[in-house]
Design a protein around this motif. Structure first.
Motif, PDB file in Angstrom:
ATOM      1  N   PRO A   1       0.823  -1.206   0.000  1.00 34.96           N
ATOM      2  CA  PRO A   1       0.000   0.000   0.000  1.00 34.96           C
ATOM      3  C   PRO A   1       0.857   1.257   0.000  1.00 34.96           C
ATOM      4  N   MET A   2       0.404   2.250  -0.721  1.00 35.02           N
ATOM      5  CA  MET A   2       1.222   3.441  -0.926  1.00 35.02           C
ATOM      6  C   MET A   2       1.492   4.226   0.349  1.00 35.02           C
ATOM      7  N   THR A   3       0.531   4.319   1.225  1.00 39.45           N
ATOM      8  CA  THR A   3       0.727   5.124   2.424  1.00 39.45           C
ATOM      9  C   THR A   3       0.911   4.275   3.671  1.00 39.45           C
ATOM     10  N   LYS A   4       0.935   2.955   3.494  1.00 43.50           N
ATOM     11  CA  LYS A   4       1.124   2.045   4.626  1.00 43.50           C
ATOM     12  C   LYS A   4       0.109   2.327   5.721  1.00 43.50           C
ATOM     13  N   LEU A   5      -1.132   2.371   5.343  1.00 44.43           N
ATOM     14  CA  LEU A   5      -2.203   2.682   6.269  1.00 44.43           C
ATOM     15  C   LEU A   5      -2.897   1.409   6.698  1.00 44.43           C
ATOM     16  N   ASN A   6      -3.048   1.241   7.988  1.00 45.35           N
ATOM     17  CA  ASN A   6      -3.735   0.087   8.537  1.00 45.35           C
ATOM     18  C   ASN A   6      -4.862   0.605   9.422  1.00 45.35           C
ATOM     19  N   PHE A   7      -6.097   0.553   8.900  1.00 51.57           N
ATOM     20  CA  PHE A   7      -7.218   1.095   9.664  1.00 51.57           C
ATOM     21  C   PHE A   7      -7.485   0.309  10.945  1.00 51.57           C
ATOM     22  N   SER A   8      -7.037  -0.924  11.024  1.00 54.31           N
ATOM     23  CA  SER A   8      -7.238  -1.670  12.265  1.00 54.31           C
ATOM     24  C   SER A   8      -6.352  -1.122  13.387  1.00 54.31           C
ATOM     25  N   LYS A   9      -5.351  -0.332  13.033  1.00 52.13           N
ATOM     26  CA  LYS A   9      -4.476   0.284  14.038  1.00 52.13           C
ATOM     27  C   LYS A   9      -4.735   1.780  14.189  1.00 52.13           C
ATOM     28  N   TRP A  10      -5.768   2.285  13.534  1.00 51.22           N
ATOM     29  CA  TRP A  10      -6.047   3.726  13.554  1.00 51.22           C
ATOM     30  C   TRP A  10      -6.135   4.264  14.981  1.00 51.22           C
ATOM     31  N   ALA A  11      -6.782   3.526  15.866  1.00 53.71           N
ATOM     32  CA  ALA A  11      -6.963   3.977  17.251  1.00 53.71           C
ATOM     33  C   ALA A  11      -5.637   4.107  17.990  1.00 53.71           C
ATOM     34  N   GLU A  12      -4.609   3.447  17.498  1.00 55.00           N
ATOM     35  CA  GLU A  12      -3.290   3.517  18.129  1.00 55.00           C
ATOM     36  C   GLU A  12      -2.493   4.733  17.669  1.00 55.00           C
ATOM     37  N   TYR A  13      -2.910   5.342  16.563  1.00 54.06           N
ATOM     38  CA  TYR A  13      -2.207   6.515  16.045  1.00 54.06           C
ATOM     39  C   TYR A  13      -2.492   7.724  16.931  1.00 54.06           C
ATOM     40  N   GLY A  14      -1.534   8.588  17.046  1.00 53.57           N
ATOM     41  CA  GLY A  14      -1.766   9.851  17.721  1.00 53.57           C
ATOM     42  C   GLY A  14      -2.440  10.824  16.764  1.00 53.57           C
ATOM     43  N   ALA A  15      -2.859  11.955  17.279  1.00 54.73           N
ATOM     44  CA  ALA A  15      -3.574  12.948  16.474  1.00 54.73           C
ATOM     45  C   ALA A  15      -2.748  13.410  15.266  1.00 54.73           C
ATOM     46  N   ALA A  16      -1.465  13.623  15.462  1.00 52.20           N
ATOM     47  CA  ALA A  16      -0.621  14.105  14.366  1.00 52.20           C
ATOM     48  C   ALA A  16      -0.510  13.059  13.255  1.00 52.20           C
ATOM     49  N   LYS A  17      -0.351  11.797  13.630  1.00 52.16           N
ATOM     50  CA  LYS A  17      -0.234  10.746  12.628  1.00 52.16           C
ATOM     51  C   LYS A  17      -1.566  10.538  11.910  1.00 52.16           C
ATOM     52  N   GLU A  18      -2.687  10.633  12.635  1.00 52.17           N
ATOM     53  CA  GLU A  18      -4.000  10.529  12.000  1.00 52.17           C
ATOM     54  C   GLU A  18      -4.164  11.627  10.954  1.00 52.17           C
ATOM     55  N   ALA A  19      -3.799  12.847  11.320  1.00 46.44           N
ATOM     56  CA  ALA A  19      -3.915  13.974  10.394  1.00 46.44           C
ATOM     57  C   ALA A  19      -3.033  13.766   9.169  1.00 46.44           C
TER      58      ALA A  19
END
Length: 67
Positions: A1-19
């Motif tokens: 995946p181009m952005t290496k995004l894993n929605f199953s780990k979204w809750a573990e991301y901080g606000a800056a990484k989510e943005a």
């Protein structure tokens, strides 16, 4: 995946990484990088509409930290 995004780990991301990830999503769909050209040709119904793109980009913008 181009952005290496894993929605199953979204809750573990901080606000800056989510943005950052949300902004990247907006960027790739706006530039028509995703879905890939092969999918765009074989399954055009998967191409996001202008309204869907606008909604995703609005969501991404809402995640940016306020100064």
């Amino acid at each position: 995946p181009m952005t290496k995004l894993n929605f199953s780990k979204w809750a573990e991301y901080g606000a800056a990484k989510e943005a950052e990830k949300a902004s990247s999503i907006c960027s790739v769909i706006t530039k028509e990088i995703m879905p890939p050209k092969s999918i765009r040709k074989s399954k055009p119904e998967l191409i996001p509409t202008k309204e869907q793109i606008a909604l995703i980009c609005k969501w991404a913008e809402s995640l940016k930290p306020k100064e």
